[in-house]
Design an enzyme around this catalytic site. Structure first.
Site, PDB file in Angstrom:
ATOM      1  N   CYS A  66       0.952  -1.101   0.110  1.00  0.00           N
ATOM      2  CA  CYS A  66      -0.067  -0.025   0.023  1.00  0.00           C
ATOM      3  C   CYS A  66       0.742   1.290  -0.088  1.00  0.00           C
ATOM      4  CB  CYS A  66      -1.017   0.038   1.254  1.00  0.00           C
ATOM      5  SG  CYS A  66      -1.605  -1.641   1.596  1.00  0.00           S
TER       6      CYS A  66
ATOM      7  N   HIS B 144      -8.717   4.449  -1.760  1.00  0.00           N
ATOM      8  CA  HIS B 144      -7.426   3.833  -1.536  1.00  0.00           C
ATOM      9  C   HIS B 144      -7.069   2.795  -2.591  1.00  0.00           C
ATOM     10  CE1 HIS B 144      -3.695   2.705   0.355  1.00  0.00           C
ATOM     11  NE2 HIS B 144      -4.158   1.536   1.301  1.00  0.00           N
TER      12      HIS B 144
END
Lengths: 385, 146
Positions: free
Chosen positions: A84, A333
């Site tokens: 991430c 995200h």
């Protein structure tokens, strides 16, 4: 090392992008950041691509799809992966490429197309970001890891479910001001607290979204930056840290040591302290993540993150505005793209181009991007002239 | 027993006896022959002194819970409630089982399922014991019990 500036920014619409493939998503912010910089792809010497997962991309070597689609070949491009935090690791790699003198102008693009798979499969892929040998057999999911951090934080520091929910309320509030955000919807404290429990104690509105999207920036050497841009934003501090793969070996479940390490490196390199930060984008993949970030970045003392949001110190008119672009929570995200999107937002803020969510007179910004549940962390400090 | 009967994912490791030990009722960690560092999860190589000589040691499973959760949206693999049921049972809901991390007196920590205690009765600090369990399909895992 040479000074390095961001001279162009682009950020595509985040959301469930069933209208576009990975390479088409990446094209959007690349076009925008080249236009923003006022240069053409021919002026770019080298490229870095941040993409987290082959499994979301349904491809091996997804970065090749992007340089091919842009027509960048035969010039250099490769992929940087940091789960991430892939986006921030790509920015770091791009920075190194310019600072070292290997290239003068570098394009950093990051993208993720998560909605190629369904929620169950996405949960499976993300769950393996933890220890896929020793944690996965217990059905761990990504919300599950942060839920265990939250349970420990609530026990150790008295953080409450209400305080977690307040982070969601703030970030959804600011997401309303960001047309690129995945979800533009105000949420109330009651809505968050009464939403479906994803992983106890985290509820639906404590969790970020499964998003598609892409972002891109142009990095340039000092000489080129002064030639290209009237408002260069300098990356003056970079930090990177790591933590154990499994949660069970952490000394303190409520501290992400990688964040502390990365932040200290970045502050030292830039010659600033947490008090100097005017605006920050931090990794709020889950609301507890933002509370830990306040503490681990030094915006408040350990254990006082809950109080910090309760006192609205991270709102636009607070001590230090955090995630006024909506954060991962509301902006979305798309995991690999997030870090570059943070850089884009900080540049908008330092150029005073952030519209309704502008932090007045912001001169120094910070981005904080986490891989998994803290296994790798990147912190960048940005300053304007 | 294959290691995958525990891991449900990874096939090969130098530690594949771990699953056999679980089947025989033992939770095993490793200790470095050279510097004495203790590990759970077990490791084949020492990260303190870089020795590759390790001994298996049985862990006494009693300790205190340092954290827990209960996951209602499971990874695809564990979502058996939805996948394997056919109508008229398709509306059956997946029943989440709490999980947690137990810190043992020797400082090592063990993750396990907590099937026997209602979520609202679970709190950090709870004293539990980690025990191996063989499931009806022959696979092995670890649970944390009263």
């Amino acid at each position: 090392m040479r000074r390095v500036a961001i001279v162009g920014i682009g950020n595509g619409k985040f959301g469930i992008r069933k209208d576009a493939s990975l390479r088409e998503l990446a094209f959007e912010p690349v076009k925008e950041c080249l236009d923003d910089a006022g240069i053409s792809l021919g002026d770019v010497d080298s490229m870095v691509t941040g993409i987290a997962s082959d499994e979301f991309s349904l491809a091996f070597q997804p970065s090749a799809q992007i340089h091919d689609y842009l027509g960048f070949n035969p010039k250099p491009n490769f992929r940087v992966e940091g789960a991430c935090a892939s986006g921030s690791m790509a920015v770091r790699t791009g920075w190194l490429t310019v600072a070292s003198g290997i290239a003068d102008v570098v394009l950093v693009v990051a993208a993720e197309k998560m909605n190629e798979v369904n929620t169950g499969v996405a949960t499976e892929i993300l769950g393996r970001a933890g220890d896929s040998t020793w944690e996965y057999p217990f059905g761990t999911s990504f919300p599950g890891y942060y839920a265990m951090i939250a349970s420990a934080h609530m026990d150790r520091h008295g953080t409450t479910e209400e305080q977690l929910a307040m982070v969601a309320v703030k970030n959804h509030h600011y997401g309303m001001m960001n047309p690129l955000a995945h979800i533009q919807k105000e949420v109330s404290l009651e809505m968050v607290l009464n939403s479906f429990v994803v992983a106890h104690p985290l509820k639906l509105y404590d969790c970020c979204l499964i998003s598609d999207g892409a972002a891109a920036i142009i990095l340039a050497s000092e000489e080129k930056a002064k030639e290209i841009s009237k408002k260069p934003v300098w990356i003056t501090g970079l930090g990177c840290g790591t933590d154990t793969l499994g949660l069970n070996e952490r000394r303190d479940l409520t501290t992400l040591e990688g964040t502390v390490f990365a932040a200290n490196q970045a502050y030292k390199m830039a010659g600033v302290t947490p008090d100097d930060i005017d605006v920050a984008c931090v990794h709020d993949c889950f609301t507890i993540g933002e509370i830990c970030a306040y503490e681990d970045l030094g915006f408040c003392k350990k254990g006082e993150g809950g109080k910090m949001i309760e006192e609205k110190q991270t709102y636009l008119d607070g001590k230090i505005p955090v995630n006024v672009d909506g954060g991962l929570k509301s902006k979305g995200h798309p995991i690999g793209a997030t870090g570059v999107s943070m850089s884009v937002e900080i540049v908008k803020q330092l150029r005073e181009e952030a519209g309704k969510r502008q932090v007045k007179g912001a001169e120094t910004g910070l981005s904080h991007n986490i891989a998994g549940s803290g296994q790798a962390v990147a912190v960048h400090i940005y300053q304007r002239d | 027993m294959e290691f995958k009967d525990f891991s449900r994912s990874i096939n090969h490791t130098k530690l594949d006896k771990f699953a056999d030990y679980l089947a025989s009722g033992k939770i095993m960690g490793t200790t470095c022959k050279k510097c004495g560092s203790r590990y759970y999860p077990p490791r084949a190589d020492c990260k303190k002194c870089f020795s590759d000589g390790m001994d298996w040691v049985e862990l006494k499973g009693r300790g205190k819970l340092i954290t827990f959760t209960s996951i209602n949206v499971p990874p695809d693999y564990f979502d058996v409630g939805f996948k394997n049921l056919t109508p008229p049972f398709s509306k059956a809901r997946y029943t989440a089982c709490p999980i947690g991390i137990l810190r043992l007196d020797n400082g090592l920590s063990i993750m396990g399922w907590i099937p026997g205690i209602a979520l609202k009765e679970i709190s950090v600090g709870l004293e539990l014991v980690a025990v191996p369990v063989t499931l009806p399909d022959g696979t092995v895992t670890i649970k944390l019990c009263d």
